[in-house]
Design an enzyme around this catalytic site. Structure first.
Site, short mmCIF file in Angstrom:
data_model
loop_
_atom_site.label_atom_id
_atom_site.label_comp_id
_atom_site.label_asym_id
_atom_site.label_seq_id
_atom_site.Cartn_x
_atom_site.Cartn_y
_atom_site.Cartn_z
N HIS A 182 35.83 34.96 35.79
CA HIS A 182 35.53 35.89 34.70
C HIS A 182 36.79 36.64 34.28
O HIS A 182 37.63 37.00 35.10
CB HIS A 182 34.46 36.90 35.13
CG HIS A 182 33.12 36.29 35.32
ND1 HIS A 182 32.21 36.18 34.30
CD2 HIS A 182 32.55 35.72 36.41
CE1 HIS A 182 31.12 35.57 34.77
NE2 HIS A 182 31.31 35.29 36.03
N GLU A 231 30.15 32.77 27.35
CA GLU A 231 30.00 32.07 28.62
C GLU A 231 30.57 30.66 28.54
O GLU A 231 30.30 29.92 27.59
CB GLU A 231 28.52 32.03 29.03
CG GLU A 231 28.32 31.70 30.48
CD GLU A 231 26.95 32.13 31.00
OE1 GLU A 231 26.57 31.61 32.05
OE2 GLU A 231 26.28 32.96 30.37
#
Length: 297
Positions: A182, A231
């Site tokens: 991330h 994402e």
């Protein structure tokens, strides 16, 4: 986003199976109970692309297979909407736990679910109807070493508010892996220009060799944030549990938030806490079964 092609008609492989549509905070997946269904004859990457398609399939951010495990009560195998496989999904694993309990695969209020080679502990809150309402997941310790995230932005050490330039925009990024990578960016406003414009460019930047999930985060207070996520392999999703966990960690590392926060995502709220004693991130949120059906393509 060139890698996904989510709106193109997709070939479907010949699979006959039952499926269940579920979501955690709006992060929706098509779930297949592989305790009952045999997918050995299916190309699961193509199946994930077909069944996840919003117009030609059931629709979802991807497909999650609930498989038997030698190490835990069940194993989660997650595929994104573009057919690529991901190591972990925080919202998805809560739904797996709900399915495992509600469908009597293992009716225990404390479950172990295997995902990406790790075994996670989950605590279930059961409602008056005897079904799971919320799930708390021990997401484990965050991975902060750059080479393990992985990213080549720095040779070694943590990436905390490190400035990079993408498409003429200077961004202060913090990199955290919660089993998947991330990139957290704190911004005054998480606009479409940032999420939809820069999100896919950051995801595929060569400095992230396995691609990366991108969180754009507005800080409301030390205890509350608002998050939008681009994402990896799925585009913008309504929620991302591993991303929310990464945001909790990044907030502490940058001094922007306390260790326990309420995170508002497009599809709902999650509560996160990065424990100072254990170093683990705990995530609590709902899990919802929407409908079941039969796929025959």
């Amino acid at each position: 986003m060139e890698t996904a092609g989510f709106n193109d008609p997709l070939p479907r492989n010949l699979c006959l199976m039952r499926f269940t549509k579920m979501h955690g905070a709006g992060n929706d997946y098509v779930y297949v109970d592989c305790f009952a269904e045999n997918l050995d004859h299916c190309d699961i990457a193509e199946l994930a692309k077909s069944i996840s398609h919003r117009h030609y399939g059931v629709g979802g951010d991807g497909m999650i297979l609930i498989r038997p495990s030698k190490l835990a009560d069940a194993r989660m195998q997650m595929l994104n909407a573009d057919g690529s496989e991901s190591e972990m999904c925080g919202n998805g694993i809560r739904c797996v736990a709900k399915y495992v309990y509600d469908h009597a695969i293992a009716q225990k209020e404390n479950l172990k679910i295997e995902s990406g080679g790790c075994v996670l502990d989950l605590s279930l809150a059961i409602g008056g109807d005897g079904k799971v309402e919320t799930v708390t997941v021990d997401m484990g310790e965050p991975i902060l070493e750059a080479s393990d995230v992985p990213t080549s932005i720095v040779e070694s050490g943590k990436v905390v508010e490190h400035e990079i330039e993408i498409d003429g925009h200077k961004l202060a990024i913090t990199c955290v892996s919660m089993g998947n990578p991330h990139c957290v960016i704190f911004v005054p406003e998480a606009t479409d220009e940032l999420v939809l414009g820069l999100g896919p460019k950051i995801e595929t930047d060569p400095r992230f060799p396995k691609r990366i999930n991108v969180e754009f985060v507005e800080v409301i207070s030390k205890d509350e944030v608002r998050q939008r996520t681009w994402e990896r392999g799925s585009g913008e999703t309504w929620a991302c549990g591993t991303g929310a966990s990464a945001v909790c960690v990044a907030g502490v590392l940058t001094g922007k938030t306390n260790r326990k926060i309420l995170n508002h995502l497009l599809g709902g709220d999650l509560t996160l806490e990065w424990s100072e004693s254990s170093g683990h991130v705990m995530m609590t949120g709902g899990a919802v079964e929407v409908f079941s059906g039969e796929w025959n393509a």
